[in-house]
Design an enzyme around this catalytic site. Structure first.
Site, PDB file in Angstrom:
ATOM      1  N   ILE A  76       0.879  -1.168   0.000  1.00 60.32           N
ATOM      2  CA  ILE A  76       0.000   0.000   0.000  1.00 60.32           C
ATOM      3  C   ILE A  76       0.919   1.221   0.000  1.00 60.32           C
ATOM      4  CG2 ILE A  76      -1.765   1.314   1.222  1.00 60.32           C
ATOM      5  CD1 ILE A  76      -2.829  -1.299   0.141  1.00 60.32           C
TER       6      ILE A  76
ATOM      7  N   GLY B   2      -6.877   1.456   6.679  1.00 58.25           N
ATOM      8  CA  GLY B   2      -7.501   0.150   6.553  1.00 58.25           C
ATOM      9  C   GLY B   2      -7.475  -0.466   5.170  1.00 58.25           C
TER      10      GLY B   2
ATOM     11  N   GLU C 281       3.771 -15.930   1.578  1.00 56.53           N
ATOM     12  CA  GLU C 281       5.209 -16.137   1.458  1.00 56.53           C
ATOM     13  C   GLU C 281       5.982 -15.203   2.386  1.00 56.53           C
ATOM     14  OE1 GLU C 281       8.769 -15.619  -1.884  1.00 56.53           O
ATOM     15  OE2 GLU C 281       6.674 -15.662  -2.514  1.00 56.53           O
TER      16      GLU C 281
END
Length: 354
Positions: free
Chosen positions: A232, A240, A265
């Protein structure tokens, strides 16, 4: 002593011409031409060792500023390099910053700001590649923002060209990240965009986040998706969106009967916290995780319901159990709290028991 003095002067001069690449690099998502002169949507990388080397130091310049600008939607790229002074000592060469950036970015970019500004107009007609898989809003009233998630694979050549631009964010925000090899066709890519109205009332899309998932084969004819990379971008953090993006990935796979479970991963501690939050929020209403049943210990029924409803594997189901049991444990009641601690201790010690 004189020779040592000369060496010290030379070393000090070299230090003056060293700068941290993270400080020098300015990244910007440009939504309108006015943003070029504004700090809006400007941000710094978390790391740059894959661009400027392990030390992340750039040598040979004073007052170095590197501008890495993107059109917010189609990611048309501009690179600008400015500095106050470049080292001119005979026999000492400054770092070739442009070549370093060219090797790292691996996609076409502009170096003329006027050309870049003109190309920003093309962002008005940009629409995300792939298929819409989720849409949601955050905030209320005038503060409400709309976001959409699109899923893509490696079969679309136009998307793969776009993806090379997106991947630059991966090496700047995920430690030890590698670029995805598009020849390995089992990838799915989830792009998160903000859908917004521009100043001239045109509906536009701006990149906000990205997730890649590799679909491993599972015998006999199933798949086991593994979340590989999630980013992000800094201007959109702490509202959020990472949990929303992760839930979008989950939702995409949860109804697919070929999916055995969903794994991650090498999750970083920050991402693991988001994963735990999302999984606990999803599982808290399952019958097997009711307060009464949690106090009876970790069960096969909890494993089964996690897997069938949310494709959560056994190891992660155990984490959810421990978190939710702690939520419903009265830590001021010695009997309840000690019973919880004893179960955690048993789980930690079990691998070492004969």
């Amino acid at each position: 002593m004189e020779s040592l003095g000369i060496l010290n002067v030379t070393d000090n001069k070299k230090n003056v011409y060293c700068i941290d690449g993270n400080d020098a690099l300015e990244i910007k998502l440009v939504r309108n031409p006015e943003d070029l002169q504004s700090p809006r949507f400007s941000f710094k990388p978390d790391m740059c060792h894959q661009v400027f080397g392990e030390s992340e130091q750039i040598f040979g310049y004073k007052g170095l500023k590197i501008k890495l600008y993107y059109a917010a939607g189609n990611l048309t790229t501009y690179i600008g390099i400015e500095y106050e002074e470049k080292i001119s000592t005979p026999g000492i060469e400054p770092d070739n910053v442009m070549e370093m950036l060219r090797n790292a970015i691996q996609s076409r970019f502009e170096t003329n700001i006027t050309v870049f500004e003109r190309l920003l107009q093309e962002d008005d007609t940009f629409h995300p590649h792939g298929n819409l898989t989720n849409a949601f809003s955050i905030g209320d009233g005038l503060e409400s923002k709309t976001f959409e998630v699109y899923v893509n694979d490696t079969s679309d050549a136009n998307f793969l060209e776009y993806h090379t631009k997106v991947q630059t964010f991966v090496i700047l925000y995920i430690d030890a990240a590698n670029y995805v090899d598009p020849d390995e066709g089992n990838w799915k890519f989830f792009l998160l965009y903000e859908k917004y109205l521009s100043s001239n009332m045109v509906t536009k899309y701006g990149v906000v986040g990205y997730a890649s998932v590799y679909e491993y084969y599972a015998y006999p004819s199933h798949i086991r998706p593994r979340v590989s990379q999630v980013v992000i971008l800094p201007p959109f953090r702490c509202i959020g969106l990472c949990s929303k993006l992760l839930n979008s990935v989950y939702s995409y796979y949860q109804t697919n009967r070929k999916v055995v479970d969903i794994t991650v991963e090498s999750p970083s501690p920050d991402f693991q916290r988001v994963r735990d939050f999302v999984d606990c929020k999803n599982c808290i209403n399952l019958d097997a995780f009711s307060p009464a049943k949690l106090k009876h210990g970790f069960s096969e029924e909890q494993i089964r319901q996690c897997k069938e409803r949310f494709k959560i594997n056994k190891k992660q189901a155990r984490r959810i159990y421990e978190i939710l049991r702690l939520k419903y444990t009265n830590i001021h009641n010695d009997e309840e709290y000690n019973a919880y601690l004893a179960e955690i201790k048993d789980r930690l010690c079990r691998p070492n028991k004969n």
